[in-house]
Design a protein around this motif. Sequence first.
Motif, short mmCIF file in Angstrom:
data_model
loop_
_atom_site.label_atom_id
_atom_site.label_comp_id
_atom_site.label_asym_id
_atom_site.label_seq_id
_atom_site.Cartn_x
_atom_site.Cartn_y
_atom_site.Cartn_z
N ASN A 1 0.84 -1.20 0.00
CA ASN A 1 0.00 0.00 0.00
C ASN A 1 0.88 1.26 0.00
O ASN A 1 2.08 1.20 0.25
CB ASN A 1 -1.03 -0.02 1.13
CG ASN A 1 -0.41 0.06 2.50
OD1 ASN A 1 0.80 0.13 2.63
ND2 ASN A 1 -1.23 0.03 3.51
N ARG B 1 -9.23 6.00 3.67
CA ARG B 1 -7.95 5.31 3.72
C ARG B 1 -7.40 5.24 5.15
O ARG B 1 -6.43 4.54 5.39
CB ARG B 1 -6.92 6.04 2.85
CG ARG B 1 -7.16 5.88 1.37
CD ARG B 1 -6.20 6.78 0.63
NE ARG B 1 -6.40 6.68 -0.80
CZ ARG B 1 -6.09 7.64 -1.66
NH1 ARG B 1 -5.58 8.78 -1.21
NH2 ARG B 1 -6.27 7.48 -2.94
N ASN C 1 -6.61 1.94 6.70
CA ASN C 1 -5.51 1.20 6.08
C ASN C 1 -4.15 1.81 6.39
O ASN C 1 -3.14 1.13 6.36
CB ASN C 1 -5.69 1.16 4.55
CG ASN C 1 -6.94 0.43 4.15
OD1 ASN C 1 -7.37 -0.51 4.83
ND2 ASN C 1 -7.58 0.87 3.08
N TYR C 2 -4.17 3.13 6.67
CA TYR C 2 -2.90 3.83 6.85
C TYR C 2 -2.47 3.92 8.31
O TYR C 2 -1.31 4.19 8.59
CB TYR C 2 -3.02 5.26 6.30
CG TYR C 2 -3.06 5.36 4.78
CD1 TYR C 2 -3.22 4.24 3.99
CD2 TYR C 2 -2.93 6.59 4.15
CE1 TYR C 2 -3.27 4.34 2.61
CE2 TYR C 2 -2.96 6.70 2.76
CZ TYR C 2 -3.14 5.56 2.00
OH TYR C 2 -3.18 5.67 0.64
#
Lengths: 228, 421
Positions: free
Chosen positions: A108, A163, A166-167
């Motif tokens: 990612n 996001r 996910n981050y």
Amino acid sequence: MKKCIKCGIQFDTNRYTCPFCKVNLVNCDKPNIEIVHQDYPKFKEDVKKQSIVLNLFIFLTILAVIICALISYFANSKEKGFYALLIVGASLLVCWLFIKGVILSKMNFPMRIIAFALSLIMLFAIIEYDLSNDSWVLNYLLSFILTSALITIVFAMFLKISRFKNYISLLIGLCFLNCIPICLYDLEIINVLWPAFIACSFGLAVVLGMLVFGFKATMLELKKRFHA
Amino acid sequence: MKEKWYPLDNAAQIFPLVSKKRYTNSFRFSAVLKEEVEPIILKEALKETLKRFPTFSVSLKKGVFWYYLEQNDKEVVIREEDPYFCESNDYKIQNDYLFNLSYFQKRISIEIFHGLSDGTGGIEFFKSILYNYLLMKNIEINNTGEVLTEAVEELIDEAQDSFKFNYEAKISKTEKEVNAYKIDGKLHNYDWVDCIQTIMDTDSLKEVSKKYDCTITQLISSVLLYQIYYQFYIYDDSNKPIRLFIPVNARNYFSSKTLRNFALFIRTNSKFEGNISFEEVVEHIKETFKEELSKERMLARIKTNIKLEKNFFVRYMILPLKTLIVRMVYKIIGTGANTLSFSNVGKVNLPKEMENYIDRIDFANSASNDAKVNATLISYNNKSILTFSSVLIERQFQYGVIKMLQEMGIRLVVTTNDLEV
């Protein structure tokens, strides 16, 4: 429906021979069970395509290293020549990391940024080792690269707030990395405070921002990731 | 709406740690319809079904200590069937969903990662996809509870980790198990998995089982064991026992409605010598089933699994290190415990109207270098399908089993995914 005369087994298949004894199958009018005929997809050999561009890059990399090695050898300055080779090697390595680890990678986005930032720091550390002794990489560049990486990830997250989940773990990890320069200053390994201070402040500000503006989401993400 | 996430259930925790390209830990259900599949409708049916099955609408994520499942809202993907079956663990191309729904001519197939569910949970999901597909094709179906739909209330228990729920600390653990005898042979090229399906008439299968006074699972297990003994074991100088690994649906023994993993297993420990009759093998299998299917024995198996998960070092070891160690241990111990796995999902119950549109349903497990031959069984619409998945070129074992079943009087037809060689 087909049948193997030798095995006595009926087959619903497009094959010409028995899968067990390889004798030719014959058509059979009275099936043991009425079933709907269904084929299987045709087997295709999984041939890996060789990329010409990738091969060209590999060729140029090896060529560059060999030429540098020869130049350094014939220049008759072994020590300087070795460092020149090291710089070229490190630059090529970073170039490869950029292509494989950032552009072509399936990781990612934050992971790619962090990988690239760390490889850049490594490259400049090698250059510094050769050219000077005034610790400009640790004093300035380390803080600058880490802060830039953090800003990039925060900016990417703001572009699409979904996001965040996910981050988050990499973001927290990077915030901790941003505290490294100030620790190095405290340990008197580096002697310029302001870049380290900026990196650390920015790291802490991001952590604080996550807790203030997204406390529930942050806690949920931490709960998921740290469940045992 | 609050985003859902689930820690992996006790049985599922090992699967992401040990899965690799050749060993995906997935299983497959297929349904052969009487008409060509319409992909657009199938995709809509999947979307509809996922609303009712939140534990399947997830992606696999890495935590610090364990993997976990997180709600996945991405667009679902359906694909044309791949010739390789149960061989894809590239979840990226499936938009991170841990199953792969595909179609080919009249067949709809789903490959499900075992970390998500076991065969029982998987078949419920697949039944619901088939139901929604036919419903969207304007077919009238009277669902009297056979299929889980949005009309059937979703229970909290469906997401339960029933291993933890039924854990009893006082029960003693199971004893250590020795390595099993292994079937060996020459491997196919290109990582090919050979799939041989024996479509049997369920009525004649029942008749034969009745003759031997055993269940269908016991009958097929006996045939498998008998063939392993006479085709390999008798010629081999091995001291290791033949160990059939037979998963058991634990929901039948404990009160559980979970759609996640809740299967325990029977493992035979068979060491024969000299000539043995098939009747003796059947008696041996029946005896093993009787011993292994006691509640105490099952609780002991649950305890063994949970105890390992609760171990402080295992629990708090960081994931990369855990993966490394588990893979090493699994390579040494895990794969050596079974000779062959035989899994029977049992009879699939679908509304009567669906029988007019679905010819048969089959079930298959992945095979790999570690488990070279596997067998599975499923029954629907008076057709019982015994599927062999194998990475070996030799097929004398499959032939022996099929021939023996035919000689017993079972009416059967064989299909294979293999091309002319």
